[in-house]
Design an enzyme around this catalytic site. Structure first.
Site, PDB file in Angstrom:
ATOM      1  N   TYR A  98       0.852  -1.187   0.000  1.00  0.00           N
ATOM      2  CA  TYR A  98       0.000   0.000   0.000  1.00  0.00           C
ATOM      3  C   TYR A  98       0.899   1.252   0.000  1.00  0.00           C
ATOM      4  CZ  TYR A  98      -3.295   3.489   1.607  1.00  0.00           C
ATOM      5  OH  TYR A  98      -4.059   4.620   1.708  1.00  0.00           O
ATOM      6  N   LYS A 195     -11.995   0.162   4.548  1.00  0.00           N
ATOM      7  CA  LYS A 195     -12.247  -0.548   3.300  1.00  0.00           C
ATOM      8  C   LYS A 195     -13.404  -1.535   3.478  1.00  0.00           C
ATOM      9  CE  LYS A 195      -8.714   1.945   2.219  1.00  0.00           C
ATOM     10  NZ  LYS A 195      -7.342   1.506   2.321  1.00  0.00           N
TER      11      LYS A 195
HETATM   12  C1  LIG Z   1      -6.162   1.952   2.826  1.00  0.00           C
HETATM   13  C2  LIG Z   1      -5.120   1.001   3.249  1.00  0.00           C
HETATM   14  C3  LIG Z   1      -4.277   1.300   4.335  1.00  0.00           C
HETATM   15  C4  LIG Z   1      -4.355   2.609   5.068  1.00  0.00           C
HETATM   16  O1  LIG Z   1      -5.542   2.771   5.751  1.00  0.00           O
HETATM   17  P1  LIG Z   1      -6.233   4.204   6.034  1.00  0.00           P
HETATM   18  O2  LIG Z   1      -7.476   3.816   6.735  1.00  0.00           O
HETATM   19  O3  LIG Z   1      -6.431   4.876   4.718  1.00  0.00           O
HETATM   20  O4  LIG Z   1      -5.272   4.964   6.898  1.00  0.00           O
HETATM   21  C5  LIG Z   1      -3.346   0.359   4.695  1.00  0.00           C
HETATM   22  N1  LIG Z   1      -3.215  -0.821   4.028  1.00  0.00           N
HETATM   23  C6  LIG Z   1      -4.002  -1.129   2.994  1.00  0.00           C
HETATM   24  C7  LIG Z   1      -3.820  -2.429   2.304  1.00  0.00           C
HETATM   25  C8  LIG Z   1      -4.974  -0.231   2.559  1.00  0.00           C
HETATM   26  O5  LIG Z   1      -5.728  -0.552   1.505  1.00  0.00           O
END
Ligand SMILES: *Cc1c(COP(=O)(O)O)cnc(C)c1O
Length: 380
Positions: A98, A195
């Protein structure tokens, strides 16, 4: 309790004072105590809050872990894991991470004398070779982002434990419905609850799940000391999202597979990355390690960057936006969006080109989604 039941019941019992079936949003900063030291388990909401506790217990149950910790974002959760390591520590990671994690590791921690090495961990040998005497952690993400490689968690956990290292797995892409890293031998799970777990594009949140009590005590000390905690309303929204996680993931997987199959022989597509296709290099491992292949599909278009840029602006239901994992389908161009903070040479070295687009396949009607992509193809 099985997964779908845990998602709805774990950590959540009817409110004893009213019988409300849903845990209330305890929108409070502090708690009245009977006398100093004589409280009902809650003193101040940075330290703990009943709505957050409900979420933390729920997440721990879903991941087959003992302890859950809620955070204000996935990055806050990741940062808290890194608080475990003193300056001079070395961390081994997979190379297809990420973008925000890569930025935090390489740009912020370099001033704190933490060092990182990134390798293609789909071949576990690569990863073992770069472990050094000062290595303190192995950090992986699987499926990887954006190339959707699958990394063997069980094998990496064995390597980690042989070298006396903890293994942290960012389980955001798979969710505990499809993959349970603690059961496969990992020590720390990190989530962006932003997510799939919340699933409705309405909050930013993060979480850590562990089973080791000492590790939990340290992380929970950092959680309170640093204070990057989620608000009660956000915790409540994640809990609500989780109730339908199993149903949503089934549809995400179905729709993503249909799209991957539709695109794999498409005249305007160079390559499709989806672990559910038998042609995916780690398809067998994905079948073994995951109970479904997820909702993310990456696609290398034929043509140049310009046609990729045209394509992502031409879809109707696939909204052009960063993020992933929600009910609505999203499309993005990693090179200029989610992964723009990674230098181009490094991106190319890791194997992802400027023509790559990433689809977060939502739960809309599949025919509408395929038509939407076909209409966009007509414009390039
Ligand atoms: C979005 C995401 C993050 C970061 O999370 P946030 O809630 O945006 O701070 C970390 N790892 C993965 C795989 C992600 O998709």
């Amino acid at each position: 309790m099985r997964f779908e039941t845990k998602a709805i019941h774990a950590g959540q019992s009817p409110d004893p004072s009213t019988g409300a079936i849903i845990p209330p949003i305890h929108q409070t900063s502090t708690y009245v105590v009977e006398a100093p030291g004589k409280d009902k388990g809650y003193v101040y909401s940075r330290t703990s809050n009943p709505t957050r506790t409900a979420l933390e217990k729920n997440l721990a149950a879903l991941e087959n872990g003992k302890y859950g910790l809620g955070f204000a974002s996935g990055m806050a959760a990741t940062n808290t894991v890194m608080n475990l390591f003193a300056s001079g520590s070395h961390v081994v990671c997979n190379d297809d991470l990420y973008g925000g994690t890569h930025r935090l590791f390489t740009q912020l921690y370099k001033d704190y004398q933490l060092s990182f090495d990134f390798v293609d961990a789909a071949d576990t040998k690569n990863l073992e070779e770069i472990i050094r005497d000062d290595t303190k952690l192995i950090w992986i993400e699987t499926p990887t982002n954006p190339l959707l490689k699958i990394i063997d968690i069980q094998k990496i956990a064995k390597i980690a434990h042989k070298h006396n290292l903890p293994l942290a797995v960012d389980n955001t892409f798979a969710t505990p419905y499809l993959q349970q890293p603690l059961t496969l031998g990992a020590d720390i799970i990190v989530h962006s609850t932003t997510k799939y777990l919340s699933g409705h594009s309405d909050i930013i949140g993060g979480a850590i799940v562990v089973s080791d009590e000492k590790l939990y005590e340290k992380l929970s000390f950092f959680q309170n000391a640093v204070g990057a905690v989620p608000g009660p309303l956000d915790c409540w929204l994640v809990l609500r999202g989780i109730k339908t996680l199993a149903l949503r993931m089934e549809r995400h997987c179905q729709n993503a597979l249909r799209i991957a199959q539709h695109l794999k022989d498409h005249p305007k597509v160079a390559k499709v990355y989806y672990p559910g296709l038998p042609s995916h290099p780690q398809h067998q491992l994905a079948k073994k390690q995951m109970s479904g292949f997820g909702g993310m599909v990456s696609v290398e278009l034929l043509g140049d960057t310009k046609s990729a840029e045209k394509f992502i602006r031409s879809t109707r239901f696939f909204a052009l936006a960063e993020s992933l994992g929600a009910v609505e389908s999203l499309i993005c161009h990693p090179a200029t969006m989610t992964h723009a903070s990674i230098p181009r040479e490094e991106r190319l070295k890791a194997g992802f080109k400027d023509e790559l687009i990433r689809l977060s396949v939502g739960v809309e009607n599949i025919e509408d989604l395929i038509e939407d992509l076909e209409n966009a193809f007509k414009r390039i």
